[in-house]
Write a protein that holds these residues in place. Structure first.
Motif, short mmCIF file in Angstrom:
data_model
loop_
_atom_site.label_atom_id
_atom_site.label_comp_id
_atom_site.label_asym_id
_atom_site.label_seq_id
_atom_site.Cartn_x
_atom_site.Cartn_y
_atom_site.Cartn_z
N SER A 220 46.68 50.80 30.67
CA SER A 220 45.65 50.69 32.03
C SER A 220 44.36 50.08 31.57
O SER A 220 43.88 50.41 30.39
CB SER A 220 45.77 51.76 32.82
OG SER A 220 44.93 52.72 32.06
N LEU A 221 43.80 49.60 32.62
CA LEU A 221 42.32 48.89 32.33
C LEU A 221 41.55 49.34 33.51
O LEU A 221 41.95 49.51 34.65
CB LEU A 221 42.38 47.42 32.34
CG LEU A 221 42.84 46.86 30.92
CD1 LEU A 221 42.73 45.08 31.01
CD2 LEU A 221 41.81 47.16 29.57
N SER A 222 40.21 49.58 33.45
CA SER A 222 39.20 49.81 34.44
C SER A 222 38.13 48.69 34.16
O SER A 222 37.54 48.46 33.23
CB SER A 222 38.70 51.19 34.42
OG SER A 222 37.62 51.44 35.34
N LEU A 223 37.88 47.94 35.25
CA LEU A 223 36.86 46.75 35.09
C LEU A 223 36.11 46.81 36.55
O LEU A 223 36.17 47.22 37.42
CB LEU A 223 37.82 45.40 35.29
CG LEU A 223 38.44 45.04 34.07
CD1 LEU A 223 39.24 43.56 34.47
CD2 LEU A 223 37.96 45.18 32.67
N ASP A 224 34.59 46.40 36.11
CA ASP A 224 33.94 46.42 37.17
C ASP A 224 33.75 45.02 37.57
O ASP A 224 32.68 44.02 37.32
CB ASP A 224 32.17 46.73 36.61
CG ASP A 224 31.35 46.73 37.52
OD1 ASP A 224 31.56 46.68 38.69
OD2 ASP A 224 30.08 46.73 37.26
N MET A 225 34.71 44.43 38.32
CA MET A 225 35.02 43.11 38.83
C MET A 225 33.97 42.85 39.98
O MET A 225 33.55 41.70 39.89
CB MET A 225 36.29 42.91 39.45
CG MET A 225 37.50 42.82 38.39
SD MET A 225 37.03 41.64 36.94
CE MET A 225 36.97 40.16 38.29
N LEU A 226 33.57 43.57 40.73
CA LEU A 226 32.81 43.59 41.65
C LEU A 226 31.31 43.13 41.36
O LEU A 226 30.80 42.08 41.98
CB LEU A 226 32.32 44.76 42.50
CG LEU A 226 31.72 44.77 44.05
CD1 LEU A 226 32.92 43.94 44.89
CD2 LEU A 226 31.59 45.97 44.58
N SER A 227 30.88 43.62 40.31
CA SER A 227 29.70 43.16 39.67
C SER A 227 29.76 41.54 39.22
O SER A 227 28.84 40.57 39.41
CB SER A 227 29.03 43.86 38.57
OG SER A 227 29.98 43.93 37.41
N LEU A 228 31.02 41.21 38.60
CA LEU A 228 31.00 39.85 38.04
C LEU A 228 31.23 39.07 39.46
O LEU A 228 30.70 37.72 39.24
CB LEU A 228 32.29 39.74 37.26
CG LEU A 228 32.22 40.19 35.89
CD1 LEU A 228 33.73 40.35 35.23
CD2 LEU A 228 31.20 39.73 34.96
N GLN A 229 31.88 39.29 40.28
CA GLN A 229 32.19 38.44 41.51
C GLN A 229 31.00 38.28 42.05
O GLN A 229 30.78 37.11 42.93
CB GLN A 229 33.35 39.13 42.18
CG GLN A 229 34.52 39.17 41.68
CD GLN A 229 35.83 39.77 42.55
OE1 GLN A 229 35.47 40.46 43.52
NE2 GLN A 229 36.97 39.62 42.19
N GLN A 230 30.12 39.51 42.33
CA GLN A 230 29.02 39.29 43.43
C GLN A 230 27.68 38.46 42.51
O GLN A 230 26.77 37.84 43.09
CB GLN A 230 28.32 40.55 43.74
CG GLN A 230 29.01 41.42 44.35
CD GLN A 230 28.67 42.66 44.72
OE1 GLN A 230 27.74 43.42 43.98
NE2 GLN A 230 28.99 43.44 45.82
N SER A 231 28.06 38.06 41.24
CA SER A 231 26.93 37.36 40.64
C SER A 231 27.26 35.92 40.56
O SER A 231 26.56 34.99 40.12
CB SER A 231 27.00 37.76 39.07
OG SER A 231 28.37 37.41 38.30
N LEU A 232 28.37 35.58 41.15
CA LEU A 232 28.73 34.08 41.41
C LEU A 232 27.73 33.36 42.19
O LEU A 232 27.25 34.12 43.45
CB LEU A 232 30.13 34.02 41.83
CG LEU A 232 31.24 34.50 40.93
CD1 LEU A 232 32.59 34.37 41.77
CD2 LEU A 232 31.40 33.78 39.60
N GLU A 233 27.36 32.19 41.92
CA GLU A 233 26.53 31.10 42.76
C GLU A 233 27.17 30.26 43.61
O GLU A 233 28.64 30.01 43.36
CB GLU A 233 25.63 30.60 41.99
CG GLU A 233 24.45 31.49 40.89
CD GLU A 233 23.62 30.72 40.24
OE1 GLU A 233 23.93 29.63 40.15
OE2 GLU A 233 22.89 31.38 39.52
N ILE A 234 26.60 29.92 44.72
CA ILE A 234 27.36 29.05 45.58
C ILE A 234 27.66 27.73 44.82
O ILE A 234 26.90 27.06 44.26
CB ILE A 234 26.38 28.67 46.75
CG1 ILE A 234 26.12 29.82 47.58
CG2 ILE A 234 26.81 27.33 47.75
CD1 ILE A 234 25.37 29.75 48.93
#
Length: 488
Positions: free
Chosen positions: A197-211
């Motif tokens: 199993s894995l645990s990732l902080d995907m929300l921080s990566l996704q929120q860092s995306l630019e337009i």
């Protein structure tokens, strides 16, 4: 971008030449946390790979060359990521070793949880399988088409480490029944491996995306409706109050009674901030209604809506922002009921498609339609999602863009449709629509694995607990389903 050449399991370029590939990738990602890593075999065309990957490269994606992997995964996985298409960019956790692209920031989150391995193929596919449900967008490119497979022991080990234990038993039964194999040693050995199993902080990566794409959202809305005039009015009022209003709202009103007329007089008596196209018909069916609405749309985007949902005033602002950041072309929203909570924060690749809670770009809806063979039945959402993937697009689920589904107690498609097989002495099981969908979209192994599963799940359904009698009756019901599915 850092280029790492390898020969299978060892690095053949850079300062890490001769070192184990996976452990070298972990070190490189720590040393270069803001870089993409492109890992490729000797003499492969990286320019072609990168050219095809444009538009899907991001910190939140993992991209590889094409590899269908073992067909036996169809026995144990019933999802749309198994029947891959080697002619388009395809969303799947399966990976090929010829070329592989990942961002170091993502790999750094993985390195402390997924130990390095000398088996690069196994590690790479384990990475894809574990990260996809968490929000990592996994893709194969139609380049360097090559089949790389696990040996029988690796296959059972992978199933044990990435699925529930019972699926190793299911795999063994399928090997025995369909292939006349009995890999008992591989099965027994696999039982000693721990589940991964894995645990990732995907929300921080996704929120860092630019337009990526700052083009304003221009969209139409399609709403099939039947017997819900008050609920529909609330939907229209919600759309009217959006900060980004639609260009057109296309309403396909249905009433099976040939003596009835439209009950939506208010469409012409209210002030709307959009054009309303209203079609009234006595022919019922959600598939036909949505297809009719698609033909009337002329905007770049199309919003598929139900007639009993509610949205807040900033709903379409969230949709526009999401599309501009992700460059997604097909997005399904969270359609939740009262007191229901959506716990997932990060967006992810979706297994299905929501025909009443999605927005789709013209690149897709101009080429896809709801299969009329599934009218009044089941599976049209799943089928549409498979059409999207086979176009080389992806269905993304955005859990934090939410609408309230009222589940109206009146109207809708509640009247049971009478199908021609109702008079059969032996009733088909599963339903012919499900059989039709599976034969059209899934692999042979997925259908076979589903058949074994249904055999056990339906035990007792045919009014017998005798295994032999159950088998005979199940077989007859299955054959009936196949017969009627062929006629749909």
């Amino acid at each position: 971008m850092i280029f790492i050449e390898h020969d299978g399991n060892k690095v053949t370029s850079s300062a890490y030449q001769g070192q184990p590939l996976v452990s070298s990738l972990y070190v490189l990602s720590i040393e270069n946390p803001d870089e993409f890593l492109l890992v490729y075999k000797d003499y492969k065309d990286t320019d072609c790979f990168l050219s095809q990957a444009q538009g899907i490269i991001s910190k939140t994606s993992i991209i590889s060359s094409y590899n269908p992997l073992n067909a036996e995964f169809g026995y144990v996985e019933d999802k749309p990521f198994i029947p891959t298409n080697d002619e388009v960019i395809f969303p799947t956790w399966k990976k090929g070793t010829a070329m592989f692209l990942i961002h170091a920031s993502l790999l750094n989150q993985v390195s402390c949880q997924l130990s390095s391995s000398n088996d690069y193929l196994y590690w790479l596919n384990s990475l894809g399988k574990l990260t996809r449900p968490l929000g990592v967008l996994n893709y194969q490119l139609p380049i360097t088409v090559k089949t790389e497979t696990f040996g029988i022991s690796q296959l059972y080990k992978f199933v044990k480490q990435h699925y529930k234990r019972r699926w190793t038993i299911h795999l063994l039964l399928c090997h025995l029944y369909y292939e006349k194999k009995f890999p008992l040693y591989a099965f027994a050995k696999a039982q000693f491996y721990k589940k991964r199993s894995l645990s990732l902080d995907m929300l921080s990566l996704q929120q860092s995306l630019e337009i990526i794409d700052g083009i304003p959202l221009n969209y139409d809305v399609i709403i099939p409706t039947i017997g819900r005039k008050e609920y529909l009015k609330k939907v229209l009022e919600d759309l009217n109050n959006q900060k980004i209003t639609p260009s057109q709202v296309i309403i396909i009103e249905q009433n099976p009674d040939p003596n009835q007329i439209s009950e939506l007089a208010y469409l012409n008596n209210e002030n709307w901030n959009f054009k309303i196209i209203h079609k009234f018909t006595h022919i019922t069916g959600a598939c036909g209604a949505r297809n009719a609405g698609i033909a009337l749309s002329n905007s770049p985007w199309l919003l598929f809506f139900d007639d009993d949902v509610r949205i807040k005033t900033d709903f379409m602002n969230k949709v526009e922002n999401f599309i501009q950041k992700t460059n997604a072309r097909c997005v399904t929203f969270a359609c939740i009921q009262k007191d229901e909570k959506e716990t997932m924060q990060a967006y992810k690749q979706w297994e299905s498609f929501g025909s009443g809670c999605s927005i789709v770009h013209r690149e897709i809806f101009s080429k896809c339609s709801f299969d009329m063979a599934l009218e009044h039945g089941y599976g049209e959402d799943l089928d549409y999602g498979m059409q999207v993937r086979n176009l080389g697009k992806d269905v993304i689920y955005a859990p934090q863009i939410q609408m309230l589904h009222l589940k109206a107690p009146v109207g809708g498609f509640r009247n049971p449709h009478v199908f021609p097989w109702k008079e059969e002495t032996v009733q088909p099981k599963p339903s012919p629509q499900i059989m039709y969908f599976r034969k059209k979209n899934l692999t042979l192994e997925q259908l076979q694995g589903y058949k074994i599963m249904q055999f056990f799940k339906s035990f007792g359904f045919f009014n017998t607990r005798n295994p032999y009698k159950h088998f005979k009756r199940f077989k007859k019901a299955w054959n009936q389903s196949e017969k009627w599915a062929a006629r749909l």
